[in-house]
Design an enzyme around this catalytic site. Structure first.
Site, PDB file in Angstrom:
ATOM      1  CB  SER A 271      -1.984   8.015  12.653  1.00 23.18           C
ATOM      2  OG  SER A 271      -2.096   9.034  11.704  1.00 23.18           O
ATOM      3  CB  SER A 272      -4.933   4.999   9.455  1.00 23.13           C
ATOM      4  OG  SER A 272      -3.732   5.155   8.776  1.00 23.13           O
TER       5      SER A 272
ATOM      6  CG  HIS B  30      -7.252  -7.344  -2.084  1.00 21.63           C
ATOM      7  ND1 HIS B  30      -6.253  -7.496  -2.997  1.00 21.63           N
ATOM      8  CD2 HIS B  30      -8.295  -6.844  -2.765  1.00 21.63           C
ATOM      9  CE1 HIS B  30      -6.673  -7.122  -4.190  1.00 21.63           C
ATOM     10  NE2 HIS B  30      -7.916  -6.720  -4.077  1.00 21.63           N
TER      11      HIS B  30
ATOM     12  CG  ASP C 273     -10.721  22.935  10.582  1.00 23.39           C
ATOM     13  OD1 ASP C 273     -10.318  21.800  10.285  1.00 23.39           O
ATOM     14  OD2 ASP C 273      -9.960  23.841  10.934  1.00 23.39           O
TER      15      ASP C 273
ATOM     16  CB  THR D   8     -12.101  -1.818 -12.047  1.00 25.42           C
ATOM     17  OG1 THR D   8     -12.087  -2.293 -10.705  1.00 25.42           O
ATOM     18  CG2 THR D   8     -10.871  -0.969 -12.278  1.00 25.42           C
TER      19      THR D   8
ATOM     20  CG  HIS E 222      -6.451 -12.263  -5.001  1.00 23.01           C
ATOM     21  ND1 HIS E 222      -7.431 -11.376  -5.368  1.00 23.01           N
ATOM     22  CD2 HIS E 222      -5.443 -11.490  -4.539  1.00 23.01           C
ATOM     23  CE1 HIS E 222      -7.029 -10.139  -5.135  1.00 23.01           C
ATOM     24  NE2 HIS E 222      -5.835 -10.192  -4.642  1.00 23.01           N
ATOM     25  CG  HIS E 223      -2.920 -11.081  -1.869  1.00 25.67           C
ATOM     26  ND1 HIS E 223      -2.123 -10.193  -2.537  1.00 25.67           N
ATOM     27  CD2 HIS E 223      -4.128 -10.474  -1.750  1.00 25.67           C
ATOM     28  CE1 HIS E 223      -2.815  -9.086  -2.809  1.00 25.67           C
ATOM     29  NE2 HIS E 223      -4.030  -9.240  -2.337  1.00 25.67           N
TER      30      HIS E 223
ATOM     31  CE  LYS F 137     -13.855   4.823  -9.862  1.00 19.71           C
ATOM     32  NZ  LYS F 137     -15.033   5.623  -9.524  1.00 19.71           N
TER      33      LYS F 137
ATOM     34  CD1 TRP G 182       4.923  -5.857   1.245  1.00 21.30           C
ATOM     35  CD2 TRP G 182       3.407  -4.902   2.581  1.00 21.30           C
ATOM     36  NE1 TRP G 182       3.695  -6.025   0.663  1.00 21.30           N
ATOM     37  CE2 TRP G 182       2.737  -5.447   1.458  1.00 21.30           C
ATOM     38  CE3 TRP G 182       2.658  -4.247   3.559  1.00 21.30           C
ATOM     39  CZ2 TRP G 182       1.351  -5.360   1.303  1.00 21.30           C
ATOM     40  CZ3 TRP G 182       1.279  -4.173   3.386  1.00 21.30           C
ATOM     41  CH2 TRP G 182       0.646  -4.719   2.282  1.00 21.30           C
TER      42      TRP G 182
ATOM     43  CD  GLU H 229      -3.187  -0.095   3.328  1.00 16.89           C
ATOM     44  OE1 GLU H 229      -4.164   0.031   4.067  1.00 16.89           O
ATOM     45  OE2 GLU H 229      -2.315   0.792   3.197  1.00 16.89           O
TER      46      GLU H 229
ATOM     47  CE1 TYR I  18      -9.496  -2.348  -5.905  1.00 15.30           C
ATOM     48  CE2 TYR I  18      -9.144  -4.058  -4.272  1.00 15.30           C
ATOM     49  CZ  TYR I  18      -9.273  -3.671  -5.582  1.00 15.30           C
ATOM     50  OH  TYR I  18      -9.161  -4.591  -6.583  1.00 15.30           O
TER      51      TYR I  18
ATOM     52  CG  HIS J  37      10.755   0.103  -1.387  1.00 15.05           C
ATOM     53  ND1 HIS J  37      10.821   1.393  -1.835  1.00 15.05           N
ATOM     54  CD2 HIS J  37       9.992  -0.581  -2.292  1.00 15.05           C
ATOM     55  CE1 HIS J  37      10.143   1.500  -2.972  1.00 15.05           C
ATOM     56  NE2 HIS J  37       9.612   0.326  -3.274  1.00 15.05           N
TER      57      HIS J  37
ATOM     58  CB  SER K 219     -13.573  11.258 -10.475  1.00 18.95           C
ATOM     59  OG  SER K 219     -13.418   9.876 -10.666  1.00 18.95           O
TER      60      SER K 219
ATOM     61  NE  ARG L  93       7.532  -9.818  -4.204  1.00 21.62           N
ATOM     62  CZ  ARG L  93       6.401  -9.437  -3.597  1.00 21.62           C
ATOM     63  NH1 ARG L  93       5.319 -10.220  -3.640  1.00 21.62           N
ATOM     64  NH2 ARG L  93       6.327  -8.307  -2.956  1.00 21.62           N
TER      65      ARG L  93
END
Lengths: 71, 534
Positions: B177-178, B261, B114, B336, B310-311, B339, B150, B263, B265, B85, B276, B458
């Site tokens: 691909s990315s 991390h 293009d 943040t 921090h993870h 924004k 994951w 990722e 963002y 998931h 925006s 979890r």
């Protein structure tokens, strides 16, 4: 099916060359990170390896964004 | 931004490029296409498909958790579901959706004909379906799909069966691909902007994607490198992360979160860009503090590289490290906050209307801010140590990623659907979609804060009796949220079939970016003569 090719976008030769240069530079950075993160495990402990990569990232972002902001 | 196209250029695009006779038709159109609009459509449809695949997994998880005890699936399969998931939603749904928006909108917004590398663009997309098949197909190989989460932490990922190999290859392919997509986007934005469009005149969506692409270039190779080391540990006798051979499993966590991390963002910055665009349009005011928004996005991106641990507060690190990562994480709240303040200031005294895109943008603002606040709570080391791996964390990142990325993407879809399809979406369906999503989302995820604070871990298929009530509520909410998304499918199909009011070139009076200067639907080829931006 209509097999006729679409017209290419109007991209001139200097622009194509500039695109290739930009892409090459960015791709090299990606390769550097891929190889670097593996290679870093052979040359130092975790802190050294991660510091090197993190410093490279920060430097890259500062250069890439800063350079274009000056234009 | 005052992006005013040259009249001749717009006329040129409208006069000569609105016929569709110069490209293959049928299935070959989609397989061989190098057109950014076609490829954008492919990305968006692919991501919607994967969203429902990942969503079905989520509903199975929630069905199992409806009551304590084991009812529906085996624990091993449950672990595979939570793992897949996460991987499918991140790499199959959210990221491709963001790239789909970029493919459609970046060339249109900067006045480019293009993407810079059209063939590579096609390749970037067509790498994704085989990778997704590998991920989903891993359920059917001996040993089942990857089940270690994951994050693919060793030692589980070193010891797991063939499903882990398929997952690693899928991650490699999606990473490639990315990276190709990012190279394309960076090159397009840097080199192919219309004359007069300086960097500081670019729409904020383009800015956020430029910075996102830089993030991708920096961190996707790191993920690729780490899973490559995982692969060699599994099959080629190395011991990078294998403790039995002298390796360090915690090292993987450092490398993974150095990718992981940023990722977050990568998934959220394009959403910032979409919001925006939407808020100034429906507030009928220019974006407040454009330059500060750009600098805030750049600051968030840079800070995202120095907060990864921090993870991992509970894995053990020196007190100085704990303090550094705690304060660095809290520092992200500053840009943040800039924004959020600027979005609110844009709305302040604006002539606001509340069409569906605006509702989703405000929903994003409200829920993402809540997710940000719980992120600040988790940034505090002593609290994080208590809440690590509880449902509080699950609630936090779903508020950030579902209410953040997904709500913004839905807002963006409704905002640009008239331009993409030439038909206005059904406003009533859009409003129903928003309110159902908003209500059921909160019913699903808000109780998870309570469960987490009460100590429910979890990634478990069973739980103690005292967690039963809120789990039941969350499951009801999850099914409601899932069903609500079918409203979007109906609205989308109606638009695609042209069942609705024909959209004018500029359906939103407050919109001022270049894509609204071409007819709706956007012609197959646009801006072959670049517009002049004043």
């Amino acid at each position: 099916m209509a097999a006729e090719l679409r017209p290419e976008p109007a991209v001139d030769a200097p622009l194509r060359a500039a695109n290739r240069r930009t892409a090459l530079a960015v791709a090299l950075i990606a390769v550097l990170f891929f190889v670097g993160v593996i290679a870093a495990q052979f040359v130092g402990d975790t802190a050294v390896g991660m510091s090197v990569v993190a410093a490279a990232v920060l430097l890259f972002l500062a250069l890439a964004i800063g350079r274009n902001l000056r234009k | 931004m005052s992006a005013i196209p040259h009249d001749h250029a717009v006329g040129h695009a409208a006069d000569h490029h609105d016929d569709h006779g110069h490209h293959p038709t049928g299935i070959m159109r989609w397989i061989t296409t190098t057109n950014h609009k076609d490829i954008g459509t492919l990305y968006l449809l692919f991501s919607l498909t994967m969203f429902f695949v990942g969503g079905c997994m989520a509903l199975t998880i929630r069905a199992e958790l409806f009551q304590p005890g084991l009812q529906i699936v085996h624990p091993e399969f449950f672990n595979s579901l939570t793992t897949l998931h996460g991987l499918i939603m991140i790499f199959g749904a959210i990221m491709p959706a963001a790239v789909g928006f970029a493919n459609w909108q970046v060339p249109l917004m900067i006045g480019a004909p293009d993407m810079a590398f059209a063939r590579m663009n096609n390749w970037s997309f067509w790498l994704l379906p085989p990778a997704a098949l590998m991920l989903v197909g891993s359920f059917f190989v001996p040993g089942g799909a990857a089940a270690g989460g994951w994050t693919l932490y060793p030692p589980l990922s070193v010891q797991a069966g063939m499903g882990m190999d398929l997952t690693i290859f899928a991650v490699h392919i999606m990473g490639a691909s990315s990276i190709m997509g990012s190279i394309n986007i960076i090159t397009t934005i840097l080199n192919m902007r219309a004359p007069g469009m300086t960097m500081m005149k670019m729409p904020l969506f383009v800015w956020t994607w430029l910075i996102t692409a830089y993030l991708l270039i920096a961190v996707m190779p790191v993920l690729a490198g780490s899973v490559t080391m995982l692969l060699t540990d599994r099959h080629f006798g190395t011991s990078f992360f294998n403790a039995a051979g002298g390796g360090d499993p915690v090292l993987f966590q450092h490398v993974f979160w150095f990718f992981g991390h940023p990722e977050v963002y990568i998934m959220i910055l394009p959403s910032f860009g979409i919001v925006s665009q939407i808020i100034p349009t429906f507030a009928r005011k220019p974006l407040f503090g454009y330059a500060s928004m750009v600098y805030a996005v750049a600051s968030i991106a840079i800070l995202s590289f120095i907060v990864w641990a921090h993870h991992m507060f509970t894995v053990g690190m020196p007190a100085a490290g704990l303090l550094f990562f705690m304060y660095a994480t809290m520092l992200i709240a500053v840009p943040t906050g800039v924004k959020v303040f600027n979005w609110l200031a844009t709305m302040w005294k604006g002539s606001m209307t509340f069409e569906t895109p605006m509702l989703f943008a405000i929903g994003f603002l409200f829920l993402f801010t809540m997710g940000g606040f719980t992120g600040l709570v988790l940034a505090l080391t002593p609290i994080d140590i208590q809440l690590q791996d509880t449902y509080y964390v699950v609630a936090h990142f779903h508020y950030v990623l579902v209410a953040g990325s997904l709500f913004a993407f839905f807002g963006g879809a409704y905002y640009w659907l008239p331009k993409w399809t030439g038909t206005m979406y059904n406003e009533k369906l859009g409003q129903w979609h928003f309110w159902c999503s908003m209500i059921f989302f909160n019913i699903t995820f808000f109780p998870m804060h309570f469960l987490g604070v009460a100590g429910m871990p979890r990634r478990i298929p069973d739980y103690a009796q005292q967690f039963a009530d809120w789990n039941m509520v969350a499951t009801v909410g999850a099914f409601g949220f899932g069903l609500s998304q079918l409203i979007f499918v109906v609205a989308l199909i109606k638009c695609i079939r042209g069942d609705g009011v024909k959209a004018p070139a500029k359906p939103w009076e407050g919109a001022d970016t270049l894509e609204w200067t071409v007819p709706s639907p956007a012609p197959y080829h646009t801006f072959e003569t670049p517009p002049v931006v004043q």
